[in-house]
Design a protein around this motif. Structure first.
Motif, PDB file in Angstrom:
ATOM      1  N   TYR A   1      -8.724   6.917   1.753  1.00 52.47           N
ATOM      2  CA  TYR A   1      -7.673   6.220   1.471  1.00 52.47           C
ATOM      3  C   TYR A   1      -7.563   5.540   2.056  1.00 52.47           C
ATOM      4  CZ  TYR A   1      -3.213   3.832   0.729  1.00 52.47           C
ATOM      5  OH  TYR A   1      -2.420   3.386   0.565  1.00 52.47           O
TER       6      TYR A   1
ATOM      7  N   GLU B   1       4.378   5.349   2.934  1.00 52.58           N
ATOM      8  CA  GLU B   1       3.944   6.883   2.825  1.00 52.58           C
ATOM      9  C   GLU B   1       5.432   7.534   2.870  1.00 52.58           C
ATOM     10  OE1 GLU B   1       0.079   8.607   4.157  1.00 52.58           O
ATOM     11  OE2 GLU B   1       1.214   9.304   5.169  1.00 52.58           O
TER      12      GLU B   1
ATOM     13  N   GLN C   1      -2.772   2.232  -3.956  1.00 49.24           N
ATOM     14  CA  GLN C   1      -2.822   3.248  -3.841  1.00 49.24           C
ATOM     15  C   GLN C   1      -3.211   4.468  -4.271  1.00 49.24           C
ATOM     16  OE1 GLN C   1       0.425   4.076  -7.983  1.00 49.24           O
ATOM     17  NE2 GLN C   1      -1.250   5.603  -8.729  1.00 49.24           N
ATOM     18  N   ASP C   2      -2.732   5.649  -3.283  1.00 53.40           N
ATOM     19  CA  ASP C   2      -3.801   6.308  -3.449  1.00 53.40           C
ATOM     20  C   ASP C   2      -4.409   6.910  -4.233  1.00 53.40           C
ATOM     21  OD1 ASP C   2      -1.277   7.812  -3.572  1.00 53.40           O
ATOM     22  OD2 ASP C   2      -2.277   9.599  -2.096  1.00 53.40           O
ATOM     23  N   ASN C   3      -5.406   7.204  -4.847  1.00 49.35           N
ATOM     24  CA  ASN C   3      -5.425   8.503  -6.369  1.00 49.35           C
ATOM     25  C   ASN C   3      -4.999   9.901  -5.786  1.00 49.35           C
ATOM     26  OD1 ASN C   3      -7.877  10.171  -5.726  1.00 49.35           O
ATOM     27  ND2 ASN C   3      -8.895   7.825  -6.030  1.00 49.35           N
TER      28      ASN C   3
ATOM     29  N   GLU D   1      -7.920  11.967  -3.613  1.00 51.57           N
ATOM     30  CA  GLU D   1      -8.909  11.551  -2.151  1.00 51.57           C
ATOM     31  C   GLU D   1      -7.605  11.849  -1.217  1.00 51.57           C
ATOM     32  OE1 GLU D   1      -9.545   7.512  -2.073  1.00 51.57           O
ATOM     33  OE2 GLU D   1      -6.957   7.301  -2.509  1.00 51.57           O
TER      34      GLU D   1
ATOM     35  N   HIS E   1      -2.585  14.979  -1.430  1.00 52.83           N
ATOM     36  CA  HIS E   1      -3.274  15.195  -2.565  1.00 52.83           C
ATOM     37  C   HIS E   1      -3.331  15.924  -3.689  1.00 52.83           C
ATOM     38  CE1 HIS E   1      -6.801  17.014  -0.962  1.00 52.83           C
ATOM     39  NE2 HIS E   1      -6.443  16.538   0.001  1.00 52.83           N
TER      40      HIS E   1
ATOM     41  N   TYR F   1       0.983  -1.539   0.101  1.00 49.65           N
ATOM     42  CA  TYR F   1      -0.511  -0.013  -0.291  1.00 49.65           C
ATOM     43  C   TYR F   1       0.368   1.368   0.472  1.00 49.65           C
ATOM     44  CZ  TYR F   1      -3.817  -3.493   1.256  1.00 49.65           C
ATOM     45  OH  TYR F   1      -4.580  -4.378   1.027  1.00 49.65           O
TER      46      TYR F   1
ATOM     47  N   LEU G   1      -6.585  11.789   2.631  1.00 50.94           N
ATOM     48  CA  LEU G   1      -6.013  10.968   3.229  1.00 50.94           C
ATOM     49  C   LEU G   1      -7.002   9.559   3.744  1.00 50.94           C
ATOM     50  CD1 LEU G   1      -3.228   8.557   4.812  1.00 50.94           C
ATOM     51  CD2 LEU G   1      -3.051  10.635   6.568  1.00 50.94           C
TER      52      LEU G   1
ATOM     53  N   SER H   1       0.625   5.538  -0.480  1.00 52.36           N
ATOM     54  CA  SER H   1       0.570   6.958  -0.679  1.00 52.36           C
ATOM     55  C   SER H   1       1.679   7.689  -0.519  1.00 52.36           C
ATOM     56  CB  SER H   1      -0.734   6.864   1.057  1.00 52.36           C
ATOM     57  OG  SER H   1      -0.312   7.453   1.723  1.00 52.36           O
TER      58      SER H   1
END
Length: 180
Positions: free
Chosen positions: A61, A75, A51-53, A56, A13, A7, A58, A9
């Motif tokens: 996510y 992260e 992964q995060d986009n 989005e 963002h 995962y 935190l 991130s």
């Protein structure tokens, strides 16, 4: 080959710039680019990455991921202070498992060596400016990497010169700590 599930991130963002540094560089854009480099390397190794986009939060996510004890949660971030502070550090939970601590130590040692900057060590989340980090509540080998100081020109030069090596190194470490 193990089917890694990591995962990854970016920490910030597009609407959350994070720290601003040398020549107006923004933490969110730097962490997104670095996350993408690491994830591309993991993809070349046939590894699965969640992964995060880039839009989005935190909270969003963290609300949609559910890592197991066997997974890796990473992260990247960039520190900022006074333009003179330097170095890499990695944060783990106050009650981090041994895998998280060992992974964090390898990351901080490797990043400091690759960039030739100060090794600020592995620190507990309670030693961070925030005191408690939501990411640290997830299962697995979990680490928040403060790659270097975005407001230090020398740190950013070292990062820029080595970003590909750092991404490849981090992909190797993530793969090593996968227990799947």
């Amino acid at each position: 080959m193990a089917n890694l599930k990591s995962y990854s991130s970016a920490g910030h963002h597009l609407a959350d710039p994070g720290a601003t540094g040398v020549n107006g560089r923004q933490e969110n854009r730097e962490t997104i680019a670095f996350r993408d480099l690491v994830n591309a390397e993991l993809g070349r190794k046939g590894k699965m990455v969640v992964q995060d986009n880039d839009t989005e939060t935190l909270s969003q996510y963290l609300g949609r991921i559910d890592p197991t004890d066997a997974d890796v949660v990473i992260e990247p971030h960039f520190n900022a202070y006074n333009g003179k502070a330097t170095g890499v550090e990695v944060l783990v939970a106050d009650d981090a498992n041994e895998r998280s601590k060992a992974m964090a130590k390898e990351i901080v040692d490797g990043f400091a060596r690759i960039m030739g900057i100060a090794n600020r060590g592995v620190k507990k989340e309670s030693q961070s400016a925030r005191g408690r980090l939501a990411l640290m509540r997830k299962k697995g080998a979990v680490a928040l990497i403060e790659i270097c100081f975005i407001d230090n020109a020398s740190d950013m030069k070292a990062y820029d010169s080595n970003r590909i090596n750092l991404a490849c190194f981090l992909a190797q470490i993530i793969s090593k700590y996968d227990l799947n």
